[in-house]
Design a protein around this motif. Sequence first.
Motif, PDB file in Angstrom:
ATOM      1  N   VAL A 196      -5.235   3.994   7.501  1.00 53.06           N
ATOM      2  CA  VAL A 196      -6.344   4.459   6.677  1.00 53.06           C
ATOM      3  C   VAL A 196      -6.862   5.804   7.187  1.00 53.06           C
ATOM      4  CG1 VAL A 196      -8.212   3.320   7.970  1.00 53.06           C
ATOM      5  CG2 VAL A 196      -8.427   3.632   5.507  1.00 53.06           C
ATOM      6  N   THR A 217      -4.844   3.537  -2.234  1.00 56.50           N
ATOM      7  CA  THR A 217      -3.683   3.028  -1.494  1.00 56.50           C
ATOM      8  C   THR A 217      -2.622   2.451  -2.424  1.00 56.50           C
ATOM      9  OG1 THR A 217      -4.664   0.822  -1.202  1.00 56.50           O
ATOM     10  CG2 THR A 217      -5.096   2.478   0.511  1.00 56.50           C
ATOM     11  N   LEU A 263      -4.487   8.318   5.689  1.00 53.33           N
ATOM     12  CA  LEU A 263      -4.757   8.462   4.258  1.00 53.33           C
ATOM     13  C   LEU A 263      -5.949   9.383   4.026  1.00 53.33           C
ATOM     14  CD1 LEU A 263      -3.959   7.441   1.395  1.00 53.33           C
ATOM     15  CD2 LEU A 263      -5.747   5.713   1.658  1.00 53.33           C
ATOM     16  N   PHE A 308       0.854  -1.195   0.000  1.00 49.17           N
ATOM     17  CA  PHE A 308       0.000   0.000   0.000  1.00 49.17           C
ATOM     18  C   PHE A 308       0.887   1.241   0.000  1.00 49.17           C
ATOM     19  CE2 PHE A 308      -1.967  -3.411   2.487  1.00 49.17           C
ATOM     20  CZ  PHE A 308      -3.128  -3.643   1.758  1.00 49.17           C
ATOM     21  N   PHE A 355      -0.125   4.582   1.685  1.00 53.16           N
ATOM     22  CA  PHE A 355      -0.032   4.622   3.150  1.00 53.16           C
ATOM     23  C   PHE A 355       1.330   5.186   3.560  1.00 53.16           C
ATOM     24  CE2 PHE A 355      -3.246   1.020   4.241  1.00 53.16           C
ATOM     25  CZ  PHE A 355      -4.280   1.928   4.121  1.00 53.16           C
TER      26      PHE A 355
END
Length: 459
Positions: A286, A337, A289, A63, A66
Amino acid sequence: MLMIARVVDVFAGLISLGLVVNRYRGRQVRVVPGDIMLWTLSIFFIAPLFLDAMQFVTSYQLFPEFGVAAKDPLVSVIAATAVVIAVWIVTRAVRLSAVTAPSLRSNLRLSARVRSFWLVLTLAPLVAVAASPDPGIYRTFAASFSLRSVGQPFDSHELIATPLTLFQPYVTGATYVSAVALGMWLYTRKSWRAFLIVPPVTLLDFWLEGKRNILALIAILVLFVLVSSKGALSRKKARHAMVMAAVLFGGVFAVSQAFQSHYRAVVISNNRSHEVLKVDFGRTDVLRLAIAGQISPGVPRPLEYPGQSLVLDAEQVLDRLTHHKPISYEDRVQSITQDEPLQITKGKVTTSILSEAIDNFGLLGILVGPWILALIVRAGGRRVDPLLSLLICLFGSLIIVTNVVAASPIVVLVVLRGVWVFIKGGRTIGARLNSYPSEAPSTIDDQREVVGSTPFPHI
């Protein structure tokens, strides 16, 4: 600057941990359904803050976005602050709820018919398997792995839409219903013999779905039942509760690691095990993000307008009936991501109500997300029905760590139980409880002085 962000992570983690610990200080502490949500926040948001401070993940390979968000000092500071705000709001709501929450399991009186209903419902996955187009495929552990890439959704868009793949979501939903029914059964029983069904039901649910989140869900329910059965917690009982929590979640972690090594060896290869562990058992990535999408020009936003995720969630539920797969909210986050165009993805990165609120409402979502959780805690603290309260707070716990669609089986149970309570005169019961002379403290400061059983009559 990045070092400053790591220091902020430490202080934010310590402040959040202090808020949680303060909730359980005193000679006697009453555990309520809202505590489930507080425990969930501690595992998936507070603990990851300390991992972030230690730079547990040095490189995000699976990801990459991230990693971009993690390297932005301002994003990290805002995310750490958001966690503190969420913990403070939820902790306060739980403490208020402890004054008015319904009776604990020890004071719960239900008919044998109602208790039997929950017991029978633990077998829901067997009914789903029997109705499957190919029941024989479930003779092997996590049989859905044979029709998908390892660790990816059963109904991936790369699969041919066979009757079996289209039916699998119902089996998944049945395992969630079974796990919750197990918790309800234990919650309504007083005998330790009731726990004899925990191993077979847990094995059944895990065998059919092969997803580790079902183990975490059952662990949270069992822990709550064990703790709530003790009534108001003294310091000695609180220590026993912490030991039980360590044993339960240590077991879940051990099974998770064995699962990763056997079924997702490809995913965790090339020094990616830390990244997978952090993403699986944390939601700070998350969250960062979502914040980065609001303040960093290089990070795209998954949504175009406030409230769009609810529209996408509704489409995802409705379109399952027509076998049409829309680009869901989780698809959009997953695409970001991995720095790809918005599309239906093989995997789905797990989101949280805290990050989803920010994606919907911008930085104002830092307050909106915890406010939603506080409302759920307070709704679970109404003196109407103990089981309904537990179901409501369990739903709140799930949306802390996953998308609303994944928690939809719990929503169905909440609605069914709510309708049942209303039909059976829930308002009358609530009036009886509210009119009963309460032993609960009238103020939060006095709450710690509560000694003995809960203040509600046997109903």
